[in-house]
Design a protein around this motif. Sequence first.
Motif, PDB file in Angstrom:
ATOM      1  N   PRO A 249     -44.444  48.209 -14.965  1.00 43.41           N
ATOM      2  CA  PRO A 249     -44.031  48.550 -16.334  1.00 43.41           C
ATOM      3  C   PRO A 249     -42.741  49.361 -16.340  1.00 43.41           C
ATOM      4  CG  PRO A 249     -46.348  49.090 -15.939  1.00 43.41           C
ATOM      5  CD  PRO A 249     -45.758  48.763 -14.606  1.00 43.41           C
ATOM      6  N   GLY A 250     -41.988  49.224 -17.403  1.00 39.16           N
ATOM      7  CA  GLY A 250     -40.746  49.987 -17.542  1.00 39.16           C
ATOM      8  C   GLY A 250     -39.645  49.516 -16.636  1.00 39.16           C
ATOM      9  N   ALA A 251     -39.733  48.276 -16.152  1.00 44.55           N
ATOM     10  CA  ALA A 251     -38.795  47.765 -15.155  1.00 44.55           C
ATOM     11  C   ALA A 251     -37.350  47.932 -15.581  1.00 44.55           C
ATOM     12  CB  ALA A 251     -39.085  46.282 -14.886  1.00 44.55           C
ATOM     13  N   GLY A 252     -36.568  48.617 -14.728  1.00 50.23           N
ATOM     14  CA  GLY A 252     -35.135  48.738 -14.938  1.00 50.23           C
ATOM     15  C   GLY A 252     -34.721  49.621 -16.084  1.00 50.23           C
ATOM     16  N   THR A 253     -35.662  50.357 -16.675  1.00 50.88           N
ATOM     17  CA  THR A 253     -35.321  51.218 -17.794  1.00 50.88           C
ATOM     18  C   THR A 253     -35.415  52.679 -17.378  1.00 50.88           C
ATOM     19  OG1 THR A 253     -37.617  51.142 -18.571  1.00 50.88           O
ATOM     20  CG2 THR A 253     -36.065  49.559 -19.522  1.00 50.88           C
ATOM     21  N   ALA A 254     -34.750  53.504 -18.156  1.00 49.58           N
ATOM     22  CA  ALA A 254     -34.617  54.906 -17.766  1.00 49.58           C
ATOM     23  C   ALA A 254     -35.300  55.853 -18.728  1.00 49.58           C
ATOM     24  CB  ALA A 254     -33.140  55.269 -17.651  1.00 49.58           C
ATOM     25  N   HIS A 255     -36.369  55.384 -19.434  1.00 51.35           N
ATOM     26  CA  HIS A 255     -36.996  56.310 -20.371  1.00 51.35           C
ATOM     27  C   HIS A 255     -37.754  57.418 -19.660  1.00 51.35           C
ATOM     28  CE1 HIS A 255     -38.880  52.161 -21.121  1.00 51.35           C
ATOM     29  NE2 HIS A 255     -39.501  52.582 -20.067  1.00 51.35           N
TER      30      HIS A 255
END
Length: 285
Positions: A249-255
């Motif tokens: 989950p959250g692949a490649g994102t910076a949250h």
Amino acid sequence: MPPVDRNNPTRADSSDSRYSLMEFYKLNRAACHLKELNRTIQRFLKSDANSVIQDMETELGYLIVKALTRRPPTCSALIGEILYHQRAALDYTACELARYNGQIIDEKTEFPIFIDRAMFRHPTTGNLRDGVVKRMGLLRGDHQAIIEDEQPFQGRHGKPDDDPLWLLYRLSNFDRHQFIHLTSILTKASFHDFTPRTAASRFQQVSVTYGAFKSQTEVARFRIVPGPGVTVHMQSNVRFDVAFSEEGPGAGTAHFIMASAPRQSRRKETASVAVRLAEERSASA
């Protein structure tokens, strides 16, 4: 207000500070780990692990700006701790509300998180699904309504898939049941200056590419336009960040677990490079 049952520690009124402070303790622990995570990321981004190069040799007639990096920091333990405490704070809140309602807590009481409205309420009867009743059936009706209003399927944060509660649900489950969260480096933006300004027209941007990468990646490509001989000073700045890896989950994102701290990213600047554009060709001399 329901009385305190001294013979049953799972029942208490809301004046018992042991219970009213539990969720705040969990949130405080999550905040402490989040600060440490951001410090770890900041140290990495400020180090010499990331750099930028301007390549005019590989492909004649083109300026290629590339980003380079080393292995990203290991943040798995901190990320897992943040997820655990944030998820626990929600479940503690559900249990506290059940106690406030004078109920005896069972092991099924928790804060429900659903992305599908039909899985929360039956689309025909409008009744809560059995799974939802098991999770929050001990709560008062007005408290249940508040929780339902915060569900991802309500679209309060745009698409349900992007809802913070749904992200927390998926990230937490992945960490607990499948695998630790790994991190990756990504590029987010780039800025390029050419001196003298009049020479900027000699560099026509062909493409820009941002996202996660491992060791080296192309960020921007410029076609060099033939023209009079001139010396050009170039400076390229690329903004880096640390994000979840492409797996899970959250692949490649910076949250990063909906961090409330400022985004920890910075520009990595190169020194100005002087290049002589010869009149008879469109590559560096």
